[in-house]
Enzyme design. Structure first.
Site, PDB file in Angstrom:
ATOM      1  N   LYS A   1       0.833  -1.201   0.000  1.00 26.57           N
ATOM      2  CA  LYS A   1       0.000   0.000   0.000  1.00 26.57           C
ATOM      3  C   LYS A   1       0.868   1.251   0.000  1.00 26.57           C
ATOM      4  CE  LYS A   1      -3.936  -1.849   2.619  1.00 26.57           C
ATOM      5  NZ  LYS A   1      -4.953  -1.615   1.583  1.00 26.57           N
TER       6      LYS A   1
ATOM      7  N   ARG B   1     -10.441 -11.455   1.878  1.00 23.94           N
ATOM      8  CA  ARG B   1     -11.251 -12.546   1.324  1.00 23.94           C
ATOM      9  C   ARG B   1     -10.505 -13.874   1.390  1.00 23.94           C
ATOM     10  NH1 ARG B   1     -11.609  -9.179  -4.214  1.00 23.94           N
ATOM     11  NH2 ARG B   1     -11.275  -7.515  -2.700  1.00 23.94           N
TER      12      ARG B   1
HETATM   13  N1  BES Z   1      -8.247  -3.698   4.356  1.00 24.92           N
HETATM   14  C1  BES Z   1      -8.330  -3.310   3.010  1.00 24.92           C
HETATM   15  C2  BES Z   1      -9.592  -2.513   2.697  1.00 24.92           C
HETATM   16  C3  BES Z   1      -9.592  -1.081   3.137  1.00 24.92           C
HETATM   17  C4  BES Z   1      -8.829  -0.141   2.498  1.00 24.92           C
HETATM   18  C5  BES Z   1     -10.440  -0.680   4.146  1.00 24.92           C
HETATM   19  C6  BES Z   1      -8.883   1.178   2.891  1.00 24.92           C
HETATM   20  C7  BES Z   1     -10.509   0.635   4.509  1.00 24.92           C
HETATM   21  C8  BES Z   1      -9.729   1.563   3.890  1.00 24.92           C
HETATM   22  C9  BES Z   1      -8.328  -4.539   2.105  1.00 24.92           C
HETATM   23  O1  BES Z   1      -7.555  -5.595   2.548  1.00 24.92           O
HETATM   24  C10 BES Z   1      -7.776  -4.104   0.792  1.00 24.92           C
HETATM   25  O2  BES Z   1      -6.645  -3.731   0.754  1.00 24.92           O
HETATM   26  N2  BES Z   1      -8.601  -4.155  -0.254  1.00 24.92           N
HETATM   27  C11 BES Z   1      -8.193  -3.740  -1.548  1.00 24.92           C
HETATM   28  C12 BES Z   1      -8.751  -4.716  -2.546  1.00 24.92           C
HETATM   29  C13 BES Z   1      -8.224  -4.504  -3.934  1.00 24.92           C
HETATM   30  C14 BES Z   1      -6.765  -4.877  -4.008  1.00 24.92           C
HETATM   31  C15 BES Z   1      -9.035  -5.346  -4.894  1.00 24.92           C
HETATM   32  C16 BES Z   1      -8.749  -2.343  -1.792  1.00 24.92           C
HETATM   33  O3  BES Z   1      -9.884  -2.072  -1.405  1.00 24.92           O
HETATM   34  O4  BES Z   1      -8.011  -1.514  -2.322  1.00 24.92           O
HETATM   35 MN    MN Z   2      -5.528  -5.425   1.906  1.00 28.36          MN
END
Ligand code: BES
Ligand code: MN
Ligand code: ZN
Length: 494
Positions: free
Chosen positions: A278, A352
């Protein structure tokens, strides 16, 4: 904090602060009228001076009002009398709580519970009052070297209601206090940073919770999970130096062999994204990526305090999502406990991956319903913001039940589509399914992924990415959706 209920305002109520309402146009609430009469029209005089018009959320603190035995009287603006709806009531409530924090009062007599709120009864008003007072008292300063706030805290709150409503208010207060304890626990776990709140820490907390409230807790270690074939959960865990924990809590309040309701919570104690790392900005907030787990812990505490006559099994797969020499790589293919294979195209879609094995694991309980919560997608935040939790379900009945529970708790969720059309994107050239689809409808395709593992029971997924915590100056866990879950389980137990 202690809560009690009394009927009607006793003129001679001894209290640190008496809270009364003023509607727009300087119209006094019944309790305010009583104070006004006792004090020889003092309130009317003060209002004439223009210090408070009654607009919503404005407050005015008076000291030592003549012939009134309360040390202080707090006037709270309620807005237009015919416009008092849920939001207005909550706005008035929270400004009252905020104003009280600035005083030295340690006990409060609160009369806004008498105000008529559209569509809501005394039970709702009393519950909201209790939760709001507990919210106001909540602090997280265990990691500061000195406590941040040394003012005297509120010790007791007395809610005033009509005579015929005392019993109902008392029931609601007791339930709300239990929910409030669950909310506080969920907030504590959420706010605790990743170096303290590890999977091991969560497992210890579960064991302690079970000991205190008399329910069974089992923690599956990496080896146990290997034996069960949880290849997807363990794939996420392999990049971390912290051992993964698969936590199972079993609360038996119902009939001996009655099948349980299952709760499943995402327990990523820190989400770096893994190799699909990230960006740095706000990455600290990924300590909240165990918000689903936290709310499961909170709900378990609340139902145990309420001694609900219901069987509930709660499952929390917990691990960090880290990059590292042993971490999963984009393109890796792993086998889930269900036997389906997954191509991991993005290691940041890890929620997931741990949930699918947990959803397969709970099948063995033959649950009557499975409710799973997770801070699953950023796309959910874009879709619904920070107000409503996104709800997806393979059963419209279960969805409606949860929407109702969220409405009662004022911890609201919005029903999102889970139509087959959205399954299209989940195609892989090399495995049964990929772990991501395109950017469009990201929250929905994440739910679609999970739906591949939930065919055996009625299932709902709550994407709490936008509601589990607040960012900015008020950064902190919200404790959501403990309220929704508690009300859902209360109605299931009835
Ligand atoms: N924990 C995150 C989701 C998230 C991101 C919650 C920002 C709250 C704020 C999750 O594990 C994630 O990183 N999801 C990705 C999925 C994508 C790679 C398809 C996302 O939402 O960017
Ligand atoms: Mn994630
Ligand atoms: Zn995550």
């Amino acid at each position: 904090m202690e809560f009690s209920v009394i009927s009607g305002m006793k003129g001679k109520q001894r209290t640190g602060c008496l809270v009364v309402g003023v509607f727009e146009g300087r119209k006094l609430s019944p309790a305010a009228q009583a104070v006004d009469a006792a004090s020889g029209k003092y309130l009317s005089e003060v209002l004439k001076s223009g210090d408070l018009e009654g607009s919503l959320g404005k407050t005015l603190l008076l000291h030592k009002v003549n012939k009134v035995s309360a040390e202080r009287v707090l006037l709270v603006g309620l807005g237009k009398e015919r416009d008092v709806n849920e939001s207005a009531f909550r706005a008035a409530l929270s400004s009252a709580v905020k104003a009280l924090k600035g005083t030295g009062a340690t006990d409060v007599t609160f009369t806004l519970t008498e105000v008529v709120v559209k569509k809501r009864d005394i039970g709702w008003k009393a519950e909201q009052a209790v939760l709001c007072f507990m919210e106001g008292a909540y602090r997280f300063d265990q990691l500061k070297s000195k406590p941040g706030d040394t003012r005297r805290p509120l010790k007791s709150v007395t809610l005033v209601t009509d005579k015929g409503e005392v019993a109902r208010a008392e029931t609601a207060v007791e339930r709300a206090a239990a929910i409030g304890e669950g909310v506080s626990l969920a907030k504590d776990l959420g706010n605790l940073p990743g170096n303290h709140c590890t999977p091991t820490y969560l497992a210890q907390q579960a064991v302690e919770l079970g000991k205190r409230h008399g329910f069974k807790v089992t923690v599956l270690e990496r080896k146990d999970c290997e034996k069960l074939g949880m290849g997807c959960f363990l794939a996420v865990a392999q990049g971390s130096h912290q051992p993964p924990k698969f936590i199972v809590m079993e609360y038996h309040g119902g009939k001996k062999n009655a099948p349980p309701v299952a709760l499943v919570g995402k327990g990523i104690t820190f989400d770096t994204g893994g190799i699909s790392i990230k960006p740095a900005a706000e990455m600290d907030e990924m300590k909240y990526d165990m918000g689903g787990a936290a709310s499961v812990f909170g709900a378990m505490k609340a139902i145990a305090l309420m001694k609900l006559p219901l069987n509930v099994v709660a499952v929390v797969p917990s691990t960090e999502n880290m990059p590292g020499g042993n971490a999963i790589k984009p393109g890796d293919i792993v086998t889930t406990m269900s036997g389906q294979t997954v191509e991991i195209l993005n290691t940041d879609a890890e929620g997931r991956l741990i949930l699918c094995d947990a959803l397969t694991y709970v099948e063995k309980y033959k649950p009557t319903a499975v409710v799973e919560m997770s801070t699953l997608t950023g796309a959910m935040v874009i879709a619904l913001g920070h107000v409503a939790t996104g709800l997806f379900a393979n059963s419209d009945e279960l969805a409606a039940e949860l929407i109702r529970a969220g409405d009662k708790a004022w911890d609201r969720a919005w029903h999102m589509p889970l139509w087959d059309d959205y399954q299209e994107g989940l195609k892989s050239n090399f495995a049964d399914i990929p772990n991501i689809a395109g950017r469009a409808g990201g929250a929905i395709t994440a739910a679609c992924f999970l739906s591949r593992f939930t065919k055996a029971y009625p299932w709902a997924h709550l994407d709490i990415a936008g509601t589990a915590w607040k960012s900015g100056a008020e950064k902190g866990a919200t404790g959501r959706p403990v309220g929704l879950l508690s009300h859902f389980l209360v109605s299931r137990a009835a």
